[in-house]
Design a protein around this motif. Sequence first.
Motif, mmCIF file in Angstrom:
data_model
loop_
_atom_site.group_PDB
_atom_site.id
_atom_site.type_symbol
_atom_site.label_atom_id
_atom_site.label_comp_id
_atom_site.label_asym_id
_atom_site.label_seq_id
_atom_site.Cartn_x
_atom_site.Cartn_y
_atom_site.Cartn_z
ATOM 1 N N THR A 1 1.136 8.509 3.218
ATOM 2 C CA THR A 1 0.949 6.964 3.654
ATOM 3 C C THR A 1 -0.638 6.884 3.670
ATOM 4 O O THR A 1 -1.298 7.136 4.592
ATOM 5 N N HIS B 1 0.759 -1.246 -0.328
ATOM 6 C CA HIS B 1 0.486 -0.013 0.303
ATOM 7 C C HIS B 1 1.133 1.131 0.397
ATOM 8 O O HIS B 1 0.398 2.020 0.070
ATOM 9 N N ALA C 1 -4.114 -3.178 -6.144
ATOM 10 C CA ALA C 1 -5.703 -3.358 -6.706
ATOM 11 C C ALA C 1 -5.978 -4.823 -7.175
ATOM 12 O O ALA C 1 -7.265 -4.732 -8.333
ATOM 13 N N GLU D 1 -9.054 4.508 -3.499
ATOM 14 C CA GLU D 1 -7.757 4.250 -4.662
ATOM 15 C C GLU D 1 -8.157 3.017 -5.111
ATOM 16 O O GLU D 1 -7.374 3.130 -6.376
ATOM 17 N N LEU D 2 -8.073 1.565 -4.520
ATOM 18 C CA LEU D 2 -7.810 0.243 -5.255
ATOM 19 C C LEU D 2 -8.694 0.183 -6.091
ATOM 20 O O LEU D 2 -8.612 0.011 -7.314
ATOM 21 N N ASN E 1 2.216 7.508 -6.677
ATOM 22 C CA ASN E 1 2.527 7.459 -4.990
ATOM 23 C C ASN E 1 3.217 9.030 -5.321
ATOM 24 O O ASN E 1 3.509 9.386 -5.677
ATOM 25 N N ALA F 1 -1.312 3.408 -10.883
ATOM 26 C CA ALA F 1 -1.921 4.032 -9.592
ATOM 27 C C ALA F 1 -0.599 4.967 -9.331
ATOM 28 O O ALA F 1 0.651 4.773 -9.930
ATOM 29 N N LYS G 1 0.581 -0.836 -4.976
ATOM 30 C CA LYS G 1 -0.518 -0.331 -4.998
ATOM 31 C C LYS G 1 -0.801 -1.154 -6.635
ATOM 32 O O LYS G 1 -2.534 -1.318 -6.306
ATOM 33 N N LEU H 1 -7.964 3.673 1.238
ATOM 34 C CA LEU H 1 -7.672 2.708 0.529
ATOM 35 C C LEU H 1 -8.007 1.857 -0.728
ATOM 36 O O LEU H 1 -7.839 1.825 -1.767
#
Length: 255
Positions: A171, A138, A148, A181-182, A193, A191, A144, A178
């Motif tokens: 984070t 994560h 996902a 987000e996934l 970061n 994804a 990620k 999360l």
Amino acid sequence: MARDSAHRPVETVDTAFDVIELLKRTDGAGITAIADELGLAKSTVHRHVKTLESRGLLVQEGDTYRISTWFLDYGVHVRNEHTLFPVVKPKVDELAAETDEKVWAVIEEHGMGVHIYGAEGRHSVKTHARIGQRTPLHQFAAGKAILAHLPADRIDDVLDQYGLAAQTDRTITDRDELREELATVRDRGYAFNREESVVGVHAVGAPIRDQSGVAVGAISVAGPANRLRGDLLTDELPDLLLGATNEVEINLAHS
């Protein structure tokens, strides 16, 4: 009873690996320091250390024991024999040359992201990431992207096992956040970061999937946040990555 015994750890093996982990973490230690840290008798530590040294797994320098290059041999062998490595390596090299940034290939193993290969472009920046590093999925873009595209029950298992520890103050540490987000990562196919693993560094990662759609790895491009931003981060790099991962997927399916 027999079933319980079959799943009970072998204490001597556990202890040996505790010693190895400690020596890796400390970059070497003596018998007394190992015994104090692990709460073991010096005689017990001495037997384990001497056995590991006799097998070539440790080297002695004065009173200090260190991990030997046997582990390098094991690691390179495992990496080179991984199905994804020979297929993804040329594409990682190509992306690094094209983007001038740091590019990584990552796999998932035991619920963690493992960096199996990286290539540097002309303007790559140095971070803590290294080949063989294990990182919670994560916390970074490639992780990620992989997470996902795992089965739902596998995602639950990973989150239950490792939790959502913070690497930086950006984070994601909330499970519901999360999951949202996934879901977004699954919809768009990549994804981001944004300083979630290293302050000042942005990255984008895309999954490499098998024919059933499950992630077997991912590729990411990372660089300074003030350079990887705007359309470069949100459009240009994702397009490059999606083309690269699609090519890897096709080659992997026919390798």
